[in-house]
Design a protein around this motif. Structure first.
Motif, mmCIF file in Angstrom:
data_model
loop_
_atom_site.group_PDB
_atom_site.id
_atom_site.type_symbol
_atom_site.label_atom_id
_atom_site.label_comp_id
_atom_site.label_asym_id
_atom_site.label_seq_id
_atom_site.Cartn_x
_atom_site.Cartn_y
_atom_site.Cartn_z
ATOM 1 N N VAL A 6 0.851 -1.187 0.000
ATOM 2 C CA VAL A 6 0.000 0.000 0.000
ATOM 3 C C VAL A 6 0.887 1.238 0.000
ATOM 4 O O VAL A 6 1.832 1.338 0.792
ATOM 5 C CB VAL A 6 -0.919 0.035 1.236
ATOM 6 N N ILE A 8 0.976 5.010 0.882
ATOM 7 C CA ILE A 8 0.299 6.108 1.584
ATOM 8 C C ILE A 8 0.948 7.417 1.154
ATOM 9 O O ILE A 8 2.164 7.582 1.265
ATOM 10 C CB ILE A 8 0.386 5.941 3.110
ATOM 11 N N TYR A 86 -2.350 -0.529 -3.971
ATOM 12 C CA TYR A 86 -3.395 0.403 -3.553
ATOM 13 C C TYR A 86 -2.783 1.742 -3.161
ATOM 14 O O TYR A 86 -1.644 1.807 -2.686
ATOM 15 C CB TYR A 86 -4.170 -0.156 -2.355
ATOM 16 N N GLN A 88 -3.512 5.242 -0.784
ATOM 17 C CA GLN A 88 -4.250 5.806 0.336
ATOM 18 C C GLN A 88 -3.708 7.215 0.566
ATOM 19 O O GLN A 88 -2.494 7.420 0.597
ATOM 20 C CB GLN A 88 -4.044 4.935 1.574
ATOM 21 N N THR A 101 -5.450 1.111 7.564
ATOM 22 C CA THR A 101 -4.953 0.466 6.348
ATOM 23 C C THR A 101 -5.292 -1.019 6.333
ATOM 24 O O THR A 101 -5.661 -1.576 5.290
ATOM 25 C CB THR A 101 -3.444 0.682 6.208
ATOM 26 N N PHE A 104 -8.907 -1.354 5.300
ATOM 27 C CA PHE A 104 -9.041 -1.016 3.884
ATOM 28 C C PHE A 104 -8.602 -2.188 3.004
ATOM 29 O O PHE A 104 -9.297 -2.573 2.054
ATOM 30 C CB PHE A 104 -8.191 0.208 3.549
ATOM 31 N N TRP A 163 -9.337 11.445 1.150
ATOM 32 C CA TRP A 163 -8.677 10.870 2.326
ATOM 33 C C TRP A 163 -9.479 9.787 3.048
ATOM 34 O O TRP A 163 -8.945 9.149 3.952
ATOM 35 C CB TRP A 163 -8.253 11.961 3.302
ATOM 36 N N LYS A 165 -10.834 7.246 1.375
ATOM 37 C CA LYS A 165 -11.018 6.257 0.309
ATOM 38 C C LYS A 165 -9.730 5.468 0.050
ATOM 39 O O LYS A 165 -8.635 5.906 0.387
ATOM 40 C CB LYS A 165 -11.468 6.947 -0.980
ATOM 41 N N PHE A 166 -9.910 4.322 -0.569
ATOM 42 C CA PHE A 166 -8.822 3.411 -0.906
ATOM 43 C C PHE A 166 -8.953 3.108 -2.386
ATOM 44 O O PHE A 166 -10.020 2.681 -2.845
ATOM 45 C CB PHE A 166 -8.990 2.136 -0.077
ATOM 46 N N TYR A 210 -10.666 7.600 10.038
ATOM 47 C CA TYR A 210 -9.893 8.804 9.718
ATOM 48 C C TYR A 210 -10.332 9.931 10.638
ATOM 49 O O TYR A 210 -11.536 10.121 10.875
ATOM 50 C CB TYR A 210 -10.119 9.190 8.252
#
Length: 269
Positions: A6, A8, A86, A88, A101, A104, A163, A165-166, A210
């Motif tokens: 992922v 970020i 992904y 993020q 995370t 997600f 922010w 969403k994934f 979040y």
């Protein structure tokens, strides 16, 4: 389940006062297979030094230092550099729940989802928090179902921001979806409208993951005049309208679609 990488992405501009809680929340994620792209957008405070300190402590952190060009350009540079399955996004004055995370990834992988959305906390300057979220909790939706839900609250942060969403990076790269650098307000919404055109499966997480901190945003929002809001919405409307035309439901829901032009967000805190 394998642990996919992922990415970020954190755009940073003069965020020194709030950056440490943000980076600590990322560092403490229970999901570990991360790369963290900290993109310093020409800060003139100690933000870059804080980023470097965290990079020395965590090898997953990648620092990109650039001249100031705005949040859209900053995110776009990070999207180009990201390598994860992904993406993020985190604002530098906000923070994540430790399980964000992980949840997600689980939702995306187990439900074969193209976009995962979570509820979130709006944190007021006095510390009061309110939970926001519009979709039915822990639910999978196809694009038509998702669009109909979005139509009920078209201006809400829940749908417009990036922010909570994934995203799948392959969809973003294949269709060259980027933040429009000509927009200085509501650029997230345009990105999402473009992404939704190519996404087929959506999933909503019931858990708020979040923390959206209102303290700094209040000062930023004061610079957005009513005229700018209307001008930007008019520019966005053609993209919003096209989504529903592509879905074949524009004529059926035309009054609600046009309501976007005058709708106000009910989930700002």
């Amino acid at each position: 389940m394998n642990d996919p990488l992922v990415s970020i992405i954190v755009p940073i501009y003069n965020s020194a006062l709030n950056l440490i809680p943000c980076l600590e929340s990322i560092k403490r994620q229970k999901y570990k297979n991360l790369e963290v792209l900290l993109v310093n957008d020409g800060s003139n405070d100690s933000s870059l030094e804080i980023c470097r300190m965290y990079a020395r402590l965590d090898s997953r952190i990648i620092i990109i230092d650039k001249e100031n060009s705005g949040v859209s350009s900053t995110r776009n540079i990070a999207i180009e550099r990201a390598t994860g399955k992904y993406l993020q996004f985190v604002d530098s004055d906000d923070s994540l729940d430790p399980n964000a995370t992980r949840l997600f990834v689980e939702a995306a992988e187990e439900n074969n989802s193209d976009m995962v959305l979570c509820r979130y906390y709006s944190v007021m300057p006095n510390g009061r928090t309110t939970v926001f979220g519009d979709l039915p909790p822990d639910t999978s939706l196809d694009k038509g179902q998702f669009a109909r839900c979005m139509m009920e609250a078209p201006a809400n942060f829940y749908y417009g921001v990036m922010w909570n969403k994934f995203y799948r990076r392959d969809i973003i790269m294949e269709h060259h979806i980027r933040c429009n650098e000509a927009f200085t307000w509501s650029e997230d919404m345009l990105f999402n409208l473009e992404y939704i055109r190519y996404a087929d499966r959506f999933y909503s997480i019931s858990t708020p993951l979040y923390y959206y901190t209102r303290q700094r945003k209040n000062s930023l929002s004061m610079s957005v005049t009513p005229t700018k809001v209307l001008t930007t919405k008019a520019s966005l409307f053609k993209y919003y309208r096209q989504l529903f035309i592509d879905l074949g439901i524009y004529d059926q829901y035309k009054p609600k679609i046009f309501a976007y032009l005058v709708a106000t967000a009910k989930d700002m805190g």
